[in-house]
Design an enzyme around this catalytic site. Structure first.
Site, PDB file in Angstrom:
ATOM      1  N   TYR A 150      30.690  25.610  44.069  1.00 43.17           N
ATOM      2  CA  TYR A 150      31.753  26.038  43.143  1.00 43.17           C
ATOM      3  C   TYR A 150      32.000  24.974  42.079  1.00 43.17           C
ATOM      4  O   TYR A 150      32.046  25.272  40.880  1.00 43.17           O
ATOM      5  CB  TYR A 150      33.017  26.297  43.952  1.00 43.17           C
ATOM      6  N   LYS A 154      31.506  25.252  37.967  1.00 42.21           N
ATOM      7  CA  LYS A 154      32.607  25.102  37.007  1.00 42.21           C
ATOM      8  C   LYS A 154      32.353  23.927  36.057  1.00 42.21           C
ATOM      9  O   LYS A 154      32.743  23.970  34.889  1.00 42.21           O
ATOM     10  CB  LYS A 154      33.928  24.923  37.754  1.00 42.21           C
TER      11      LYS A 154
HETATM   12  P1  NAP Z   1      40.387  36.669  42.512  1.00 42.84           P
HETATM   13  O1  NAP Z   1      41.773  36.974  42.884  1.00 42.84           O
HETATM   14  O2  NAP Z   1      39.349  36.554  43.565  1.00 42.84           O
HETATM   15  O3  NAP Z   1      39.908  37.704  41.371  1.00 42.84           O
HETATM   16  C1  NAP Z   1      38.623  37.582  40.828  1.00 42.84           C
HETATM   17  C2  NAP Z   1      38.253  38.857  40.136  1.00 42.84           C
HETATM   18  O4  NAP Z   1      36.908  38.707  39.613  1.00 42.84           O
HETATM   19  C3  NAP Z   1      38.215  40.053  41.084  1.00 42.84           C
HETATM   20  O5  NAP Z   1      38.702  41.189  40.426  1.00 42.84           O
HETATM   21  C4  NAP Z   1      36.729  40.186  41.386  1.00 42.84           C
HETATM   22  O6  NAP Z   1      36.342  41.492  41.773  1.00 42.84           O
HETATM   23  C5  NAP Z   1      36.132  39.820  40.045  1.00 42.84           C
HETATM   24  N1  NAP Z   1      34.719  39.474  40.169  1.00 42.84           N
HETATM   25  C6  NAP Z   1      34.174  38.547  40.996  1.00 42.84           C
HETATM   26  N2  NAP Z   1      32.837  38.569  40.900  1.00 42.84           N
HETATM   27  C7  NAP Z   1      32.529  39.531  39.998  1.00 42.84           C
HETATM   28  C8  NAP Z   1      31.300  40.055  39.502  1.00 42.84           C
HETATM   29  N3  NAP Z   1      30.123  39.587  39.919  1.00 42.84           N
HETATM   30  N4  NAP Z   1      31.359  41.033  38.581  1.00 42.84           N
HETATM   31  C9  NAP Z   1      32.531  41.523  38.162  1.00 42.84           C
HETATM   32  N5  NAP Z   1      33.718  41.090  38.613  1.00 42.84           N
HETATM   33  C10 NAP Z   1      33.720  40.108  39.536  1.00 42.84           C
HETATM   34  O7  NAP Z   1      40.335  35.259  41.741  1.00 42.84           O
HETATM   35  P2  NAP Z   1      41.432  34.516  40.834  1.00 42.84           P
HETATM   36  O8  NAP Z   1      42.142  33.548  41.701  1.00 42.84           O
HETATM   37  O9  NAP Z   1      42.199  35.473  40.017  1.00 42.84           O
HETATM   38  O10 NAP Z   1      40.444  33.648  39.924  1.00 42.84           O
HETATM   39  C11 NAP Z   1      40.265  33.918  38.547  1.00 42.84           C
HETATM   40  C12 NAP Z   1      39.602  32.707  37.911  1.00 42.84           C
HETATM   41  O11 NAP Z   1      40.418  31.547  38.105  1.00 42.84           O
HETATM   42  C13 NAP Z   1      38.246  32.355  38.512  1.00 42.84           C
HETATM   43  O12 NAP Z   1      37.389  31.900  37.494  1.00 42.84           O
HETATM   44  C14 NAP Z   1      38.563  31.213  39.452  1.00 42.84           C
HETATM   45  O13 NAP Z   1      37.449  30.394  39.679  1.00 42.84           O
HETATM   46  C15 NAP Z   1      39.655  30.502  38.665  1.00 42.84           C
HETATM   47  N6  NAP Z   1      40.496  29.652  39.479  1.00 42.84           N
HETATM   48  C16 NAP Z   1      41.257  30.175  40.491  1.00 42.84           C
HETATM   49  C17 NAP Z   1      42.044  29.336  41.252  1.00 42.84           C
HETATM   50  C18 NAP Z   1      42.895  29.848  42.381  1.00 42.84           C
HETATM   51  O14 NAP Z   1      43.425  28.997  43.158  1.00 42.84           O
HETATM   52  N7  NAP Z   1      43.122  31.136  42.506  1.00 42.84           N
HETATM   53  C19 NAP Z   1      42.055  27.955  40.984  1.00 42.84           C
HETATM   54  C20 NAP Z   1      41.271  27.454  39.957  1.00 42.84           C
HETATM   55  C21 NAP Z   1      40.494  28.308  39.206  1.00 42.84           C
HETATM   56  P3  NAP Z   1      36.183  41.865  43.354  1.00 42.84           P
HETATM   57  O15 NAP Z   1      37.452  41.423  44.014  1.00 42.84           O
HETATM   58  O16 NAP Z   1      36.004  43.322  43.317  1.00 42.84           O
HETATM   59  O17 NAP Z   1      34.994  41.098  43.852  1.00 42.84           O
END
Ligand code: NAP
Length: 247
Positions: A150, A154
């Protein structure tokens, strides 16, 4: 933010089915932007469409390079791009398989590269400029246990931000990263629900809390807006001061 600024814009948000991406898509649509939301679970897209009918949804797995290019080309002109979709697996380095490494790099980095190439080529050909925000992570700047796939994905995304800010700036296209700390989305809960891990992470955040989805949405919308027209190539932690803290 000027309400009218986003009225005549067209935005693409990946991973808009859940969490942060959904929050960004809804905010942009409420500001008057024509939003195209990509995700890979139909029920999530149906739910989003029900809440904000003006949002156009596309069911797509962005790790499929060729299909993704076709779907994105077919959307037509895009002014604002948010590369948000990502996955994480917390696997010790010795146990990481090629498939796991490929999956995280394909979705978190290579898909953003692919989509940005299609979208910004259109921006450059039209001469209209545009803005791209890559949703990265503080894990692209610092790292922790079991984050080898990961964090490297990033870090690559952040270097793409810097490279494209340099290369596309002359074409009036700005590219920036937003790097959240923990947000308690589905992804966040998978990593940080354990009370001991959660307390240890919280103790490292000077403001004493995790980020909310709205914190990330605010930073993203600012970087997409003309208010940030002189900001290009930043890697912006939205982390309450976490990565600067020594203890
Ligand atoms: P999340 O709740 O897991 O949501 C991610 C979304 O992306 C889901 O709708 C997922 O769909 C979709 N997705 C994943 N793989 C995909 C693919 N191959 N094609 C199309 N759609 C896809 O994650 P989040 O926490 O909102 O994260 C959003 C961003 O913030 C990401 O880039 C993550 O790395 C970053 N981030 C998050 C955190 C955290 O603590 N949450 C911290 C730092 C950075 P499905 O569920 O259907 O797979």
């Amino acid at each position: 933010m000027e309400e009218t600024e986003f009225n005549d814009k067209r935005a693409l948000v990946t991973g808009a089915g859940k969490g942060i991406g959904r929050g960004i898509a809804v905010r942009l649509a409420n500001l008057g932007t024509k939003v195209y939301a990509i995700s890979r679970t139909q029920t999530d897209l149906d739910n989003l469409k029900q809440e904000v009918p003006s949002i156009e949804t596309r069911l797509l797995d962005i790790s499929d390079w060729e299909t993704t290019r076709k779907v994105v080309e077919d959307l037509g002109p895009i002014d604002l791009l948010v590369n948000n979709a990502a996955v994480i697996k917390h696997t010790p380095f010795f146990d990481v398989t090629k498939e796991e490494l490929d999956e995280q790099h394909d979705i978190n980095f290579r898909a953003a590269f692919n989509i940005t190439q299609v979208v910004t080529k259109g921006m450059a050909e039209r001469g209209t400029g545009g803005a791209v925000v890559n949703i990265s992570s503080i894990a692209g700047i610092r790292t922790t246990m079991n984050h080898s796939c990961y964090s490297t994905s990033k870090a690559a995304l952040d270097m793409l931000t810097l490279s494209l800010a340099h290369e596309l700036g002359p074409k009036k296209i700005r590219v920036n990263s937003v790097n959240p700390t923990v947000v308690m989305t589905e992804m966040g809960k998978r990593g940080w629900n354990d009370p001991e891990k959660k307390a240890a992470a919280l103790a490292k955040i000077p403001v004493g809390r995790f980020a909310e989805i709205e914190d990330i949405v605010n930073a993203t919308v600012y970087l997409l807006s003309d208010k940030s027209s002189m900001i290009n190539g930043v890697v912006l932690p939205v982390d309450g001061g976490m990565i600067n803290s020594f203890i």
